[in-house]
Design an enzyme around this catalytic site. Structure first.
Site, PDB file in Angstrom:
ATOM      1  N   GLY A  46       8.207   0.208  -3.085  1.00  0.00           N
ATOM      2  CA  GLY A  46       6.898  -0.397  -2.865  1.00  0.00           C
ATOM      3  C   GLY A  46       5.786   0.287  -3.931  1.00  0.00           C
ATOM      4  N   GLN A  51      -2.197   1.224  -7.765  1.00  0.00           N
ATOM      5  CA  GLN A  51      -1.239   2.462  -8.423  1.00  0.00           C
ATOM      6  C   GLN A  51      -1.199   2.213  -9.808  1.00  0.00           C
ATOM      7  OE1 GLN A  51       1.678   2.155  -4.928  1.00  0.00           O
ATOM      8  NE2 GLN A  51       1.660   4.466  -5.704  1.00  0.00           N
ATOM      9  N   CYS A  93       5.428   8.815  -1.995  1.00  0.00           N
ATOM     10  CA  CYS A  93       4.469   7.971  -2.538  1.00  0.00           C
ATOM     11  C   CYS A  93       4.703   8.257  -4.240  1.00  0.00           C
ATOM     12  CB  CYS A  93       2.943   8.207  -2.442  1.00  0.00           C
ATOM     13  SG  CYS A  93       1.817   7.069  -3.228  1.00  0.00           S
ATOM     14  N   LEU A  94       4.662   7.241  -4.983  1.00  0.00           N
ATOM     15  CA  LEU A  94       4.926   7.305  -6.370  1.00  0.00           C
ATOM     16  C   LEU A  94       3.673   7.883  -7.063  1.00  0.00           C
ATOM     17  CD1 LEU A  94       6.721   3.965  -7.531  1.00  0.00           C
ATOM     18  CD2 LEU A  94       7.958   6.025  -7.211  1.00  0.00           C
ATOM     19  N   HIS A 135       2.164   1.493   4.265  1.00  0.00           N
ATOM     20  CA  HIS A 135       1.732   2.449   3.278  1.00  0.00           C
ATOM     21  C   HIS A 135       1.231   1.695   2.259  1.00  0.00           C
ATOM     22  CE1 HIS A 135       2.916   5.996   0.531  1.00  0.00           C
ATOM     23  NE2 HIS A 135       2.539   4.972  -0.306  1.00  0.00           N
ATOM     24  N   GLU A 136       1.793   0.584   1.869  1.00  0.00           N
ATOM     25  CA  GLU A 136       0.836  -0.127   0.600  1.00  0.00           C
ATOM     26  C   GLU A 136      -0.228  -0.901   1.131  1.00  0.00           C
ATOM     27  OE1 GLU A 136       2.312   0.312  -2.178  1.00  0.00           O
ATOM     28  OE2 GLU A 136       4.146   0.879  -1.275  1.00  0.00           O
ATOM     29  N   HIS A 139      -2.790   1.731   0.621  1.00  0.00           N
ATOM     30  CA  HIS A 139      -3.348   1.966  -0.856  1.00  0.00           C
ATOM     31  C   HIS A 139      -4.355   0.739  -1.016  1.00  0.00           C
ATOM     32  CE1 HIS A 139      -0.632   4.893  -2.829  1.00  0.00           C
ATOM     33  NE2 HIS A 139       0.172   4.117  -2.070  1.00  0.00           N
TER      34      HIS A 139
HETATM   35 NI    NI Z   1       2.199   5.009  -2.277  1.00  0.00          NI
END
Ligand code: NI
Length: 172
Positions: A46, A51, A93-94, A135-136, A139
């Site tokens: 995701g 991000q 998380c990226l 999670h997204e 963000h």
């Molecule tokens: Ni993330």
């Protein structure tokens, strides 16, 4: 399409609230295409627009494991309207590379959103997909999963040595 630079923890944009999308123009289309490419390139499940440095309420998710399966979702202005149960599991998380931690999330969520044609949709998600949606959506509120981690934020590499480890956290 182009791969964009993923912002990492410490970058203030990750702590800001994203704005609603009111219309899809060429720039938005390009952003969505780039987000998809960036997510796949980073092997993430995701990615949220903040991000890649854009404060718009757009997320892309693909939790499918089978390459034949098309699990790509584009959620514009997503709102979680209902949750059920809970799941406790590892998350990553990226924007927090190399780290993972245990987070409790709802087992099921209902999310309303707009698709790329700005048609309103409703999705019922469970398991990993429900976790990714939560999670997204966080963000978009300027929240990172590290605030929710139970116990210590761990190093992914140190976990890989442990063969009993069930599953390393997916990065989103
Ligand atoms: Ni993330």
């Amino acid at each position: 399409m182009a791969v964009r630079n993923i912002r990492e923890i410490g970058d203030e944009i990750l702590l800001k609230k994203a704005k609603e999308v009111t219309k899809i123009n060429e720039r938005t289309e390009e952003l969505i295409d780039d987000m998809i490419e960036t997510m796949y390139e980073a092997n993430g499940v995701g990615l949220a627009a903040p991000q890649v440095g854009v404060l718009k309420r757009i997320v892309v998710i693909d939790t499918s494991t089978d390459e034949e399966e098309d699990g790509l979702l584009v959620l514009i202005n997503p709102v979680i309207t209902d949750t059920e149960g809970e799941q406790r599991g590892s998350e990553g998380c990226l924007s927090v590379p190399g780290k993972t931690g245990i987070v409790t999330r709802p087992e099921k969520v209902t999310v309303k959103f707009f698709d790329r044609d700005m048609n309103e949709q409703t999705l019922e998600a469970e398991g990993l997909l429900a976790r990714a949606v939560c999670h997204e959506c966080d963000h978009l509120e300027g929240k990172l999963y590290v605030e929710l981690v139970e116990g210590e934020l761990m190093d992914v590499n140190s976990l890989k040595k442990d063969e009993d480890e069930e599953e390393n956290g997916e990065e989103a």
